[in-house]
Design a protein around this motif. Structure first.
Motif, mmCIF file in Angstrom:
data_model
loop_
_atom_site.group_PDB
_atom_site.id
_atom_site.type_symbol
_atom_site.label_atom_id
_atom_site.label_comp_id
_atom_site.label_asym_id
_atom_site.label_seq_id
_atom_site.Cartn_x
_atom_site.Cartn_y
_atom_site.Cartn_z
ATOM 1 N N LEU A 69 11.931 -2.478 -0.572
ATOM 2 C CA LEU A 69 12.042 -3.437 -1.677
ATOM 3 C C LEU A 69 13.405 -4.115 -1.667
ATOM 4 C CD1 LEU A 69 10.709 -4.561 -4.271
ATOM 5 C CD2 LEU A 69 11.868 -2.712 -5.515
ATOM 6 N N ALA A 70 14.453 -3.368 -1.370
ATOM 7 C CA ALA A 70 15.784 -3.963 -1.281
ATOM 8 C C ALA A 70 15.853 -4.982 -0.143
ATOM 9 C CB ALA A 70 16.831 -2.866 -1.086
ATOM 10 N N GLU A 71 15.175 -4.705 0.969
ATOM 11 C CA GLU A 71 15.147 -5.663 2.078
ATOM 12 C C GLU A 71 14.406 -6.942 1.683
ATOM 13 O OE1 GLU A 71 13.577 -5.876 6.736
ATOM 14 O OE2 GLU A 71 13.509 -4.000 5.591
ATOM 15 N N VAL A 72 13.292 -6.797 0.978
ATOM 16 C CA VAL A 72 12.554 -7.980 0.524
ATOM 17 C C VAL A 72 13.396 -8.790 -0.453
ATOM 18 C CG1 VAL A 72 10.525 -8.731 -0.786
ATOM 19 C CG2 VAL A 72 10.310 -6.931 0.931
ATOM 20 N N GLU A 74 0.793 -1.221 0.000
ATOM 21 C CA GLU A 74 0.000 0.000 0.000
ATOM 22 C C GLU A 74 0.832 1.280 0.000
ATOM 23 O OE1 GLU A 74 -2.462 -0.243 3.416
ATOM 24 O OE2 GLU A 74 -3.569 -2.025 2.741
ATOM 25 N N GLY A 75 2.087 1.209 0.272
ATOM 26 C CA GLY A 75 2.892 2.415 0.403
ATOM 27 C C GLY A 75 3.115 3.128 -0.919
ATOM 28 N N ILE A 122 11.537 14.133 -16.703
ATOM 29 C CA ILE A 122 10.978 12.865 -16.215
ATOM 30 C C ILE A 122 12.090 11.856 -15.983
ATOM 31 C CG2 ILE A 122 9.423 10.974 -16.796
ATOM 32 C CD1 ILE A 122 7.731 12.915 -18.360
ATOM 33 N N GLN A 123 13.080 11.848 -16.843
ATOM 34 C CA GLN A 123 14.192 10.917 -16.661
ATOM 35 C C GLN A 123 14.933 11.173 -15.351
ATOM 36 O OE1 GLN A 123 16.540 11.496 -20.176
ATOM 37 N NE2 GLN A 123 15.332 10.076 -21.422
ATOM 38 N N GLN A 124 15.164 12.440 -15.053
ATOM 39 C CA GLN A 124 15.933 12.765 -13.860
ATOM 40 C C GLN A 124 15.125 12.571 -12.580
ATOM 41 O OE1 GLN A 124 19.172 13.530 -13.770
ATOM 42 N NE2 GLN A 124 19.305 13.316 -15.990
ATOM 43 N N GLN A 125 13.853 12.959 -12.592
ATOM 44 C CA GLN A 125 13.063 12.964 -11.358
ATOM 45 C C GLN A 125 12.368 11.635 -11.080
ATOM 46 O OE1 GLN A 125 10.379 16.280 -11.500
ATOM 47 N NE2 GLN A 125 12.003 17.820 -11.412
ATOM 48 N N ASN A 126 11.962 10.909 -12.119
ATOM 49 C CA ASN A 126 11.147 9.715 -11.898
ATOM 50 C C ASN A 126 11.817 8.415 -12.301
ATOM 51 O OD1 ASN A 126 9.117 11.430 -11.024
ATOM 52 N ND2 ASN A 126 8.153 11.550 -13.029
ATOM 53 N N PHE A 127 12.842 8.489 -13.127
ATOM 54 C CA PHE A 127 13.517 7.259 -13.525
ATOM 55 C C PHE A 127 14.817 7.051 -12.750
ATOM 56 C CE2 PHE A 127 10.673 7.432 -17.172
ATOM 57 C CZ PHE A 127 10.428 6.091 -17.414
ATOM 58 N N LEU A 128 15.703 8.019 -12.791
ATOM 59 C CA LEU A 128 16.999 7.838 -12.135
ATOM 60 C C LEU A 128 16.862 7.729 -10.621
ATOM 61 C CD1 LEU A 128 19.363 10.193 -14.173
ATOM 62 C CD2 LEU A 128 19.128 7.710 -14.289
ATOM 63 N N ARG A 129 15.874 8.391 -10.046
ATOM 64 C CA ARG A 129 15.671 8.269 -8.599
ATOM 65 C C ARG A 129 15.295 6.848 -8.195
ATOM 66 N NH1 ARG A 129 11.314 12.286 -6.677
ATOM 67 N NH2 ARG A 129 11.712 11.150 -4.723
ATOM 68 N N THR A 160 11.747 5.480 0.560
ATOM 69 C CA THR A 160 11.485 4.483 1.608
ATOM 70 C C THR A 160 10.989 3.179 0.999
ATOM 71 O OG1 THR A 160 10.924 6.281 3.132
ATOM 72 C CG2 THR A 160 10.211 4.060 3.736
ATOM 73 N N TRP A 161 10.129 3.278 0.010
ATOM 74 C CA TRP A 161 9.619 2.077 -0.654
ATOM 75 C C TRP A 161 10.743 1.309 -1.330
ATOM 76 C CZ3 TRP A 161 8.794 -0.587 -5.174
ATOM 77 C CH2 TRP A 161 7.718 -1.480 -5.206
#
Length: 664
Positions: free
Chosen positions: A247-250, A236-237, A308-315, A242-243
């Motif tokens: 995900l890395a922990e899972v 749900e997050g 969009i590449q910098q803010q939503n993909f590379l992050r 943080t997500w």
């Protein structure tokens, strides 16, 4: 002061002086063995001021009187108390017994050396003050006998003193009891402290043991458990940093479970396995939806894909790595969707930009602008020694066109400015702007692909993806280049495009973007052959002009009327040579332009020689002057150019000038 009444003392030595006798400043000597006693300060009662007296100092009698009677005093007392306690016994009970002496003291027979060395304390008074008649300031020891009435009167004081002493004894007993209790409590506290120390040591040992056990079992417990917070966040997050951490922990626990699955199964492993699989599937679903939404956003009109590449993909580049690890097929599909979107995006953007550049007004330089083309309007009568300034639209003058190579403005012209620009430009302006924008966008896209898709994908795969995205755009750029140079005879413009293309190649090497080398090389393959064709056209035009001249020498009358001023071909060649040398200051000897320039120079020299022979053949001196003026004009035009190729050309025309100078 009580030492003169010890047992065994001579009776006569303790007799007090009469009351009407003045007190001598010298002390009395009571024994030949005992030291002299220091006199009392004036004003103090020598006997009545004793701290051991049981009555006050103002009493008319004291216990000393009884003591004197017992010791055999010769003074008569008015009344005595026979049953009074011996003062020395009272003193002995209080202070302890005096050391006994069996030796009878003998009076001293004379003054000894000790008497001379005795330090007399006068109490701060001079001898005159001591000997003065005023004896009221000094008290004299007056002992009065104590009567029964005095004793009865002082009985209450003694009883109060006794009660005070008993009260002190009670208080001291209470203090002793408190101290005893405190000692017992202190012992109990000490025992408690020892117990706590023992427990602390035991707890430290248990803590170290637990740490050792936790160090060994902690990773295993983490692998076998999934917290509710992790599940809630994945399902749900909101997808943010943080997500991604959750995900890395899972992913870490999934890899550990996969590794432990090869070992004998335990109930904990069997319970956590299905949960991890469901979490991974849910995470894949959410990653797919997120990336697809970002790809769709790039297809929106007037959107900047790089934002969009910098803010939503590379992050969130770890999302694609997770997807590639657990669902490579889905990752490939999303990658293909991204490539198709960016392929369309760049082709659409650069097509619109090319259309804007096509609206720019360009100078048309065709075959009529060949060097040997006859045009009377281009003739000049400029004398030698003056440098010719090219016409702004002259195809043979470099003017300020080479400033494109020196400018620090590395920003391409926008589509809006291109649409509104009414200035007439040369062909290198649209070529530079289109390729500068293409190089910048290609650098940004390649950097993004490497950052987002690697290390999930290798660099070779990333390079193929880049070529797939930019192939239509590269084809569009080469089409623009062919459109600009296909029909032009602007040799300087073509050479400028070649230098700009080389500059782009150096910049891409500095940025470490090797995937654009194919486009750069393809552009060079379009420019160099066309430049060779233009150089050949100039050579052929000059050669045709030479062939049109008569082979026989001119007559004397013709030589007389002919002018010795430089020919228009000389002016064109000088300006063209100056432009080529200015653009080739760092060129090597292996460039095609060097050989083409050499052939053109030979054709121009042949033309000048034949022209001088045909027009001024009868006058050898005037013919040499004509050649001198033409060589001087060329040398004057190229005199301010530096570089290896320029030096060679300057030396060559200096030698030609010197060869004809002797005959002028």
């Amino acid at each position: 002061m009580w030492l003169d009444r010890r047992p065994g003392q001579h009776p006569g030595s303790a007799a007090p002086p009469p009351n009407n006798r003045s007190v001598s400043p010298l002390p009395q000597r009571t024994s030949s063995r005992g030291p002299y006693l220091a006199p009392q300060r004036p004003g103090l009662n020598t006997r009545g001021s004793s701290a051991l007296s049981l009555v006050s100092n103002d009493s008319s009698s004291s216990l000393l009187a009884s003591a004197k009677k017992v010791n055999g005093s010769s003074l008569r007392q008015s009344s005595t108390v026979d049953d009074a306690p011996d003062p020395e016994e009272v003193l002995a009970r209080i202070l302890g017994h005096f050391p006994s002496s069996n030796t009878t003291q003998q009076p001293a027979s004379g003054i000894t050396e000790d008497d001379l060395d005795f330090d007399v304390d006068f109490g701060g008074l001079t001898l005159t003050e001591l000997a003065g008649p005023d004896v009221s300031s000094r008290q004299v020891d007056n002992y009065k006998p104590q009567s029964v009435q005095d004793y009865e009167r002082d009985k209450a004081k003694f009883e109060d003193l006794h009660r005070s002493i008993r009260a002190c004894d009670d208080i001291l007993s209470s203090v002793e009891s408190n101290l005893t209790n405190f000692r017992n409590d202190l012992a109990a506290v000490s025992a408690d402290i020892e117990s706590l120390q023992a427990r602390s040591q035991a707890l430290n040992v248990r803590l170290e043991n637990r740490k050792a056990v936790e160090k060994g079992l902690g990773p295993l417990v983490d692998e076998l458990s999934v917290s509710p917070l992790v599940i809630t966040t994945i399902v749900e997050g909101h997808i943010d940093e943080t997500w991604v951490k959750v995900l890395a922990e899972v992913d870490k626990r999934a890899m550990a479970h996969k590794k432990n699955a090869q070992q004998p199964q335990s109930k904990a492993l069997a319970d956590v396995g299905p949960l991890l699989e469901k979490l991974i599937l849910k995470a894949i679903e959410r990653i797919r939806d997120f990336l697809v939404a970002q790809i769709k956003a790039m297809r929106s009109p007037h959107i900047n894909a790089q934002i969009i590449q910098q803010q939503n993909f590379l992050r969130f580049k770890d999302l694609f790595a997770f997807l590639q690890k657990h669902q490579p097929t889905l990752a490939g599909e999303i990658c293909q969707a991204y490539m198709n979107t960016m392929r369309w995006y760049y082709l659409n953007q650069f097509t619109r930009y090319k259309q804007s550049l096509d609206k720019l007004k360009l100078h048309i330089i065709d075959k009529n602008d060949a060097m040997g083309h006859e045009d009377t309007s281009r003739r000049t009568t400029v004398l030698s020694g003056s440098k010719l300034g090219g016409v702004p639209h002259d195809a043979f003058s470099i003017g300020r066109r080479n400033e494109l190579l020196k400018t620090k403005d590395q920003i391409a012209m926008s589509s809006y400015l291109a649409d509104e620009d009414q200035t007439t430009h040369y062909l290198e302006v649209p070529f530079r702007n289109f390729n500068l924008a293409l190089v910048d966008n290609a650098t940004a896209e390649y950097t993004f692909l490497v950052s987002f898709f690697s290390p999930a994908l290798s660099l070779a795969v990333v390079s193929r993806h880049f070529n797939y995205i930019f192939d239509p755009t590269f084809a569009l750029g080469q089409a623009l280049t062919k459109q600009l140079v296909s029909d032009t005879y602007d040799g300087l413009g073509l050479l400028l495009c070649v230098r700009l293309n080389q500059h782009f190649a150096f910049e891409l090497q500095r940025r470490r973007v090797p995937v654009v080398d194919g486009y750069i090389n393809g552009t060079a393959m379009v420019l160099w052959p066309r430049l060779q064709s233009v150089m050949d056209a100039h050579c052929e035009s000059v050669k045709a002009l030479t062939s049109a001249l008569p082979n026989k020498a001119g007559s004397a009358s013709q030589a007389k009327t002919a002018s010795a001023a430089p020919h228009v071909v000389t002016q064109r060649f000088g300006q063209f040579l100056h432009g080529v040398l200015a653009l080739s200051t760092e060129a090597g000897d292996d460039e095609p332009i060097v050989s083409s320039l050499h052939r053109l120079r030979i054709e121009v020299e042949a033309f000048l020689a034949k022209y001088s022979q045909a027009q001024l053949g009868a006058d050898a001196r005037k013919r040499d002057r004509f050649l001198y003026n033409n060589y001087s004009l060329i040398l004057t035009i190229i005199s301010d150019v530096s570089g290896k190729l320029a030096t060679e050309q300057q030396d060559h025309f200096e030698s030609l000038k010197a060869s004809v100078q002797e005959n002028i």
